[in-house]
Design a protein around this motif. Structure first.
Motif, short mmCIF file in Angstrom:
data_model
loop_
_atom_site.label_atom_id
_atom_site.label_comp_id
_atom_site.label_asym_id
_atom_site.label_seq_id
_atom_site.Cartn_x
_atom_site.Cartn_y
_atom_site.Cartn_z
N UNK A 86 -2.04 22.88 -0.97
CA UNK A 86 -1.70 24.21 -1.49
C UNK A 86 -2.71 24.76 -2.49
N UNK A 87 -3.46 23.88 -3.16
CA UNK A 87 -4.42 24.33 -4.17
C UNK A 87 -5.71 24.87 -3.55
N UNK A 88 -5.84 24.73 -2.23
CA UNK A 88 -7.07 25.14 -1.57
C UNK A 88 -8.00 23.97 -1.31
N UNK A 89 -7.49 22.76 -1.51
CA UNK A 89 -8.28 21.56 -1.25
C UNK A 89 -8.04 21.01 0.14
N UNK A 90 -8.61 19.84 0.40
CA UNK A 90 -8.55 19.22 1.72
C UNK A 90 -8.38 17.72 1.59
N UNK A 91 -7.51 17.14 2.43
CA UNK A 91 -7.38 15.69 2.54
C UNK A 91 -7.95 15.26 3.88
N UNK A 92 -8.98 14.42 3.86
CA UNK A 92 -9.55 13.85 5.08
C UNK A 92 -9.03 12.43 5.24
N UNK A 93 -8.30 12.16 6.31
CA UNK A 93 -7.68 10.85 6.55
C UNK A 93 -8.60 9.97 7.39
N UNK A 94 -8.81 8.73 6.92
CA UNK A 94 -9.59 7.75 7.67
C UNK A 94 -8.83 6.43 7.69
N UNK A 95 -9.06 5.64 8.73
CA UNK A 95 -8.51 4.29 8.73
C UNK A 95 -9.40 3.40 7.86
N UNK A 96 -8.76 2.54 7.10
CA UNK A 96 -9.49 1.66 6.19
C UNK A 96 -10.24 0.58 6.97
N UNK A 97 -11.37 0.13 6.45
CA UNK A 97 -12.13 -0.92 7.12
C UNK A 97 -11.32 -2.21 7.22
N UNK A 98 -11.38 -2.87 8.36
CA UNK A 98 -10.66 -4.13 8.54
C UNK A 98 -11.20 -5.20 7.59
N UNK A 99 -10.30 -5.91 6.96
CA UNK A 99 -10.70 -7.01 6.10
C UNK A 99 -11.19 -6.61 4.73
N UNK A 100 -11.18 -5.31 4.42
CA UNK A 100 -11.65 -4.84 3.11
C UNK A 100 -10.50 -4.21 2.35
N UNK A 101 -10.43 -4.46 1.06
CA UNK A 101 -9.41 -3.84 0.22
C UNK A 101 -10.05 -2.70 -0.54
N UNK A 102 -9.83 -1.50 -0.05
CA UNK A 102 -10.40 -0.32 -0.69
C UNK A 102 -9.46 0.15 -1.79
N UNK A 103 -10.02 0.46 -2.96
CA UNK A 103 -9.24 0.93 -4.08
C UNK A 103 -9.38 2.45 -4.21
#
Length: 301
Positions: free
Chosen positions: A123-140
């Motif tokens: 609603x603020x005029x921003x964007x969410x880009x969705x990606x699948x996380x890399x296998x075996x990696x813990x992304x913070x």
């Protein structure tokens, strides 16, 4: 309320755990740690929204039957990395670039690309880009690591799911194509959050040779990190500086290594919602002050 329940169920059908947000808000509707009843899921310890999120349709129907909750999507358990591109804030100087513009400039500078993927307009005029996380990696989750007005949501964070509504508008899917994996070049940039670079006052060789430290020292390190993480808005910097000065005395005495203190305080500050450019200099200056003003400081050669 039915459209919000449907939004929650639709996310759960994708395997994305959800939890309720306050009606018309982006704030979790679940109780916070300070008001935790220590019952149910929190019997042993307080469970955060990320831990209580679910894909169970029966639990979702029960929760959303009580109020028109917005939908929080726990990105870490969902196996997602969401790049959150924000527009400039009203308080920003004229000419400030948006997150989308900064990401585009980063791509041009590196010769890389961000592939098209599942996309949600905020609603603020921003964007969410969705990606699948890399296998075996813990992304913070990160704030401003890729650039100003660019955050990422993975473990330790959440996004408002499409279908949710705030006074500014509705989170809407603008590109429903299947998700693509997070590009490798972005994984590399996000894998290691920037650390404070500082010459340690104490080296590992100067720590106790038997490898043991008094339990109170480690308890102090843990307690100060937790205190910083729990600091309320408006008091975060004050609590951070106080914690750094307290732990600086233990660096000066040789009981703690400066690097581990910086990392602990950085984790706490990040968990509290401070951004790297807000907490790095505060930690450095507070530790320098404490080491300089406490006896027993050990200097490296």
């Amino acid at each position: 309320m039915s459209h919000l329940l449907n939004a929650a169920l639709a996310a759960a059908e994708r395997g994305w755990p959800v939890f309720p947000l306050r009606p018309g808000s982006k704030v979790p509707a679940l109780h916070g740690e300070t008001k935790c009843p220590r019952t149910g899921a929190c019997t042993e310890r307080h469970s955060k929204p990320e831990q209580r999120a679910t894909t169970d349709p029966d639990r979702i129907r029960t929760a959303w039957a009580t109020a028109p909750y917005n939908v929080g999507l726990a990105t870490g358990p969902a196996g997602l990395v969401v790049i959150d591109l924000d527009p400039p804030k009203p308080s920003d100087p004229p000419g400030t670039h948006s997150g989308a513009q900064i990401l585009d400039a980063l791509c041009r500078a590196t010769g890389e690309q961000v592939p098209a993927t599942y996309t949600v307009a905020t609603p603020s005029g921003g964007t969410h880009l969705y990606f699948t996380a890399p296998a075996g990696a813990t992304m913070r989750s990160t704030q401003d690591f890729l650039g100003r007005h660019i955050d990422t949501r993975a473990w330790g964070g959440y996004v408002v799911a499409p279908g949710s509504t705030t006074p500014a508008g509705t989170y809407t899917v603008t590109d429903g194509r299947p998700l693509v994996p997070l590009p490798a070049w972005l994984q590399v940039k996000l894998a290691e959050p920037p650390r404070i670079i500082a010459r340690p006052a104490v080296t590992a060789a100067q720590l106790p040779s038997d490898g043991r430290r008094a339990s109170y020292v480690m308890a102090a390190l843990r307690n100060e990190e937790e205190a910083v993480a729990a600091a309320p808005e408006g008091h975060r910097n004050k609590v951070l500086v106080r914690a750094a000065r307290a732990l600086g005395r233990l660096i000066a005495s040789g009981d703690l290594d400066r690097g581990e203190v910086e990392e602990a305080l950085s984790r706490g500050a990040y968990a509290a919602g401070l951004k790297p450019y807000e907490y790095r200099s505060a930690i450095t200056s507070a530790l320098n002050w404490s080491i300089r003003n406490n006896p027993g400081t050990r200097q490296t050669a």
